[in-house]
Motif scaffolding. Structure first.
Motif, PDB file in Angstrom:
ATOM      1  N   LEU A  12       0.747  -1.186   0.048  1.00  3.51           N
ATOM      2  CA  LEU A  12       0.180  -0.033   0.156  1.00  3.51           C
ATOM      3  C   LEU A  12       1.132   1.107   0.385  1.00  3.51           C
ATOM      4  O   LEU A  12       2.615   1.421   0.853  1.00  3.51           O
ATOM      5  CB  LEU A  12      -0.738  -0.145   1.222  1.00  3.51           C
ATOM      6  CG  LEU A  12      -1.629  -1.288   1.333  1.00  3.51           C
ATOM      7  CD1 LEU A  12      -2.132  -1.351   2.532  1.00  3.51           C
ATOM      8  CD2 LEU A  12      -2.944  -1.306   0.039  1.00  3.51           C
ATOM      9  N   MET A  42      -3.499   6.177  -0.943  1.00  5.31           N
ATOM     10  CA  MET A  42      -4.554   5.103  -2.117  1.00  5.31           C
ATOM     11  C   MET A  42      -5.697   5.500  -0.929  1.00  5.31           C
ATOM     12  O   MET A  42      -5.783   5.185   0.023  1.00  5.31           O
ATOM     13  CB  MET A  42      -3.813   3.945  -1.837  1.00  5.31           C
ATOM     14  CG  MET A  42      -2.783   3.814  -2.687  1.00  5.31           C
ATOM     15  SD  MET A  42      -2.184   1.523  -2.367  1.00  5.31           S
ATOM     16  CE  MET A  42      -1.639   1.091  -3.604  1.00  5.31           C
ATOM     17  N   THR A  43      -7.175   4.602  -1.943  1.00  6.42           N
ATOM     18  CA  THR A  43      -7.592   4.311  -1.428  1.00  6.42           C
ATOM     19  C   THR A  43      -8.409   2.803  -1.149  1.00  6.42           C
ATOM     20  O   THR A  43      -7.791   2.070  -1.787  1.00  6.42           O
ATOM     21  CB  THR A  43      -8.792   4.574  -2.972  1.00  6.42           C
ATOM     22  OG1 THR A  43      -9.065   5.876  -3.059  1.00  6.42           O
ATOM     23  CG2 THR A  43     -10.245   4.717  -2.546  1.00  6.42           C
ATOM     24  N   LYS A  56     -13.738   3.328  -6.615  1.00  7.59           N
ATOM     25  CA  LYS A  56     -12.861   2.622  -7.380  1.00  7.59           C
ATOM     26  C   LYS A  56     -11.553   2.484  -6.690  1.00  7.59           C
ATOM     27  O   LYS A  56     -11.462   3.294  -5.860  1.00  7.59           O
ATOM     28  CB  LYS A  56     -12.313   3.298  -8.486  1.00  7.59           C
ATOM     29  CG  LYS A  56     -13.534   2.674  -9.688  1.00  7.59           C
ATOM     30  CD  LYS A  56     -12.322   4.040 -10.458  1.00  7.59           C
ATOM     31  CE  LYS A  56     -12.728   4.808 -11.180  1.00  7.59           C
ATOM     32  NZ  LYS A  56     -12.364   5.261 -13.134  1.00  7.59           N
ATOM     33  N   ASP A  92      -7.895   1.077  -4.684  1.00  7.11           N
ATOM     34  CA  ASP A  92      -6.579   0.859  -5.183  1.00  7.11           C
ATOM     35  C   ASP A  92      -6.560  -0.433  -3.861  1.00  7.11           C
ATOM     36  O   ASP A  92      -5.436  -1.278  -5.002  1.00  7.11           O
ATOM     37  CB  ASP A  92      -5.660   1.710  -4.605  1.00  7.11           C
ATOM     38  CG  ASP A  92      -5.741   3.129  -5.378  1.00  7.11           C
ATOM     39  OD1 ASP A  92      -5.563   2.963  -6.257  1.00  7.11           O
ATOM     40  OD2 ASP A  92      -6.239   4.442  -4.456  1.00  7.11           O
ATOM     41  N   ALA A  93      -6.812  -0.751  -3.157  1.00  9.76           N
ATOM     42  CA  ALA A  93      -7.150  -1.969  -2.656  1.00  9.76           C
ATOM     43  C   ALA A  93      -8.423  -2.214  -2.024  1.00  9.76           C
ATOM     44  O   ALA A  93      -7.706  -1.115  -1.208  1.00  9.76           O
ATOM     45  CB  ALA A  93      -5.536  -2.055  -1.633  1.00  9.76           C
ATOM     46  N   SER A 104     -11.930  -3.268  -6.433  1.00 10.97           N
ATOM     47  CA  SER A 104     -10.688  -2.900  -6.916  1.00 10.97           C
ATOM     48  C   SER A 104      -9.438  -3.472  -7.194  1.00 10.97           C
ATOM     49  O   SER A 104      -9.573  -4.672  -7.879  1.00 10.97           O
ATOM     50  CB  SER A 104     -10.042  -3.456  -5.314  1.00 10.97           C
ATOM     51  OG  SER A 104      -9.016  -3.082  -4.427  1.00 10.97           O
ATOM     52  N   VAL A 105      -8.299  -2.972  -7.678  1.00 11.26           N
ATOM     53  CA  VAL A 105      -7.151  -3.287  -8.140  1.00 11.26           C
ATOM     54  C   VAL A 105      -6.917  -4.845  -7.391  1.00 11.26           C
ATOM     55  O   VAL A 105      -6.102  -5.302  -8.313  1.00 11.26           O
ATOM     56  CB  VAL A 105      -5.983  -1.871  -8.493  1.00 11.26           C
ATOM     57  CG1 VAL A 105      -5.289  -2.484  -9.532  1.00 11.26           C
ATOM     58  CG2 VAL A 105      -7.473  -0.984  -8.978  1.00 11.26           C
ATOM     59  N   LYS A 106      -6.093  -4.428  -6.355  1.00  6.35           N
ATOM     60  CA  LYS A 106      -6.003  -5.719  -5.624  1.00  6.35           C
ATOM     61  C   LYS A 106      -6.569  -6.039  -4.237  1.00  6.35           C
ATOM     62  O   LYS A 106      -7.516  -4.854  -3.788  1.00  6.35           O
ATOM     63  CB  LYS A 106      -3.972  -5.131  -5.412  1.00  6.35           C
ATOM     64  CG  LYS A 106      -3.585  -4.436  -6.448  1.00  6.35           C
ATOM     65  CD  LYS A 106      -2.472  -5.382  -6.859  1.00  6.35           C
ATOM     66  CE  LYS A 106      -1.966  -5.168  -7.081  1.00  6.35           C
ATOM     67  NZ  LYS A 106      -1.033  -5.622  -8.777  1.00  6.35           N
TER      68      LYS A 106
END
Lengths: 292, 264
Positions: free
Chosen positions: A15, A19-20, A154, A156-157, A188-190
């Motif tokens: 992280l 980040m979101t 959206k 990020d994690a 989430s992206v990850k």
């Protein structure tokens, strides 16, 4: 074979500031608290947190990790008002986007499907749209209805805590309610998942429980085993919420009222020390399930 | 029936609020609305559906508090993860809640008091599911202490749920499903049946006058009193006791007064 195993520190190491981050669970129920504690032990800052909030949100706010919070409530159920969240709000320390509970999952679904927004009636007639800068959209069909365009949330994690994982990221959730965990994962992206039990191959150990696989492993980036990793939140069917711990945590918001004075008690230097401090694995597993 | 408490009278009034021939989810938050919903299901409105308070649908309403040998019998499953799809956004629900503020339009607030949105003076729960509940399905309210702090002058500090305020409506929006039914308080039962959905008093609890209600309300009320709020009968009291065996209802209204009060 795919191997998504990571340590909690490796997960938090992926992280970065600003980040979101979405956090699964619901209020004081099945929160990835060990990963939250790991964030608090780190130097991360300026996070945007999206959650059906409980002590995860309260602690992150108190620890100064939160720049912005996207929420519909923050509550510990039997202690309705989350005291550390209140302190942050009443001190004007965080930016917020306040949403209805249903809008929040709707925004996650928009993100999951790669849509800019999803239309909804929810929020009409309230102060949410004006306070949150939410726009309306008009139906192009004959009804011409005006709807709120709930923007995609959206991530990020995403951080989740589940009953079981395998090395490849197959998860199993055994409690009565998955809440919106699958949508946090897909938005989430990850997605990083901690679990009570990590096995090599799910099919070799728990193939009878495949229905408990509420989302697919393509949405999982990393897995880690943290027994008691939901404490003090509940982890059904293993254990309930630790109301004694929540009471101490809530009480500390009044006296001494200073997070830095109590962070060690509620976070600790590492997870093993934390678990010992709350009586160890057995004590946590013996906390009775909540009665609603 | 002189030993009936005011809380029990309110439970009975709440159960009347839930009366329906539809199959919808009844949600009562707090002891009085919850026991009222259970009483409605077990008496006049068997189509009502409800959960164990967590994730399972039950046909026998679950009693409040520690359950001893009582076993929850699961008839179905309605986790939060399906709640909006099944109950809220299809309009198949009637919720009874206790907001912190209510105004003359039926707008409520349970999010914040005073200050600004960035820095409220008092942060409460957040809007929770109120915006969606109010735009999609029936809602009622239970207020255990009728006062101007709850029934505010002007408008609520933060509009958490939609009401009948024309200034809050955007052109083309669908407000057809806003359905504010009744407000049960420690003094009376009210509805939104006046001109332009104005709040009316429709029954007064024993020993209460309309003027007394008006004096403790921050906005003008319509006097549509049809009589005294009905007392629960013996059968209803038996069910109330089964649904609240630990007598949580005794702690809801200050001093747990009897239903038939001497006028103060």
């Amino acid at each position: 074979m795919l191997d998504k195993r990571m340590t909690p520190a490796e997960i938090v190491g992926r992280l970065s500031d600003g980040m979101t981050v979405g956090i699964g669970g619901w209020g004081p129920r099945r929160k990835p608290m060990a990963l939250v504690r790991e964030i608090i032990r780190s130097d991360l800052k300026d996070l945007t947190i999206i959650a059906y909030g409980g002590a995860d949100v309260g602690m992150l706010c108190a620890a100064g990790k939160v720049k912005k919070l996207v929420f519909a409530f923050v509550s510990l159920d039997a202690i309705p008002l989350e005291p550390w969240f209140r302190k942050s709000r009443e001190a004007g320390q965080i930016e917020v986007l306040e949403l209805d509970e249903g809008m929040l999952q709707w925004g996650l679904k928009a993100a999951a499907f790669g849509l800019p927004f999803l239309p909804t009636r929810v929020g009409l007639g309230t102060d949410l749209a004006e306070l949150g800068g939410l726009k309306t959209v008009q139906s192009p069909y004959v009804d011409g209805e005006t709807l709120i365009a709930m923007p995609a949330l959206k991530l990020d994690a995403a951080l989740l805590h589940v009953n079981r994982c395998d090395y490849r990221g197959n998860v199993q959730l055994l409690g009565p309610d998955a809440y919106y965990d699958e949508w946090f994962a897909k938005a989430s992206v990850k997605t990083y998942v901690s679990c009570e039990e990590l096995v090599d191959k799910m099919e070799d150990h728990y193939h009878d429980d495949a229905e408990a696989n509420i989302f697919e492993r393509c949405f999982v980036t990393g897995v880690t085993e943290i027994v008691g990793g939901a404490h003090p939140s509940s982890m059904p069917p293993l254990h309930g919420p630790d109301m004694k711990a929540f009471k101490a945590y809530a009480g500390a918001a009044k006296d001494p009222g200073d997070w830095s004075a109590v962070a060690d008690q509620f976070v600790g230097p590492d997870e093993a020390t934390y678990l010992d401090s709350v009586g160890g694995k057995e004590a946590v597993m013996n906390i009775p399930l909540a009665i609603y | 029936m002189s030993d009936v408490t005011l809380a029990e009278l309110c439970i009975f009034a709440c159960s009347e609020t839930f009366r329906t021939d539809r199959e919808i989810i009844a949600t009562g938050i707090g002891p009085v609305p919850r026991v009222g919903a259970g009483l409605a299901k077990l008496t006049h409105s068997p189509g009502l559906m409800m959960t164990d308070g967590e994730a399972y649908l039950v046909e026998q309403p679950v009693p409040m508090g520690p359950r001893g040998d009582y076993q929850v019998k699961r008839a179905g499953h309605l986790p939060f993860s399906r709640f909006f799809d099944s109950a809220v956004w299809t309009g198949r629900r009637h919720a009874m809640v206790t907001p912190t503020q209510i105004d003359r339009f039926g707008q409520t607030n349970l999010s914040q008091l005073g200050g600004t949105h960035h820095q409220p003076k008092t942060q409460m729960l957040g809007v929770r599911g109120f915006p969606g509940n109010s735009i999609y399905h029936a809602n009622s309210m239970f207020i255990p202490f009728h006062s101007k702090r709850t029934f505010v002058e002007g408008e609520v500090d933060m509009v958490s749920s939609a009401g009948y305020n024309p200034a809050k409506r955007v052109a083309g929006g669908n407000y057809d499903h806003i359905d504010l039914q009744q407000m049960v308080t420690n003094l009376c039962v009210m509805d939104f049946g006046g001109p332009d959905n104005a709040v009316r008093v429709i029954s007064l609890h024993p020993g209460v006058t309309f003027d007394q209600v008006q004096e403790t309300t921050g906005f003008e009320l319509v006097d549509a009193v049809e009589g005294e709020t009905a007392l629960p009968g013996k059968d209803a009291l038996v069910i109330i006791n089964q649904l609240d065996p630990h007598n949580y209802r005794a702690n809801v209204i200050r001093d747990n007064p009897p239903a038939k009060r001497t006028v103060t």
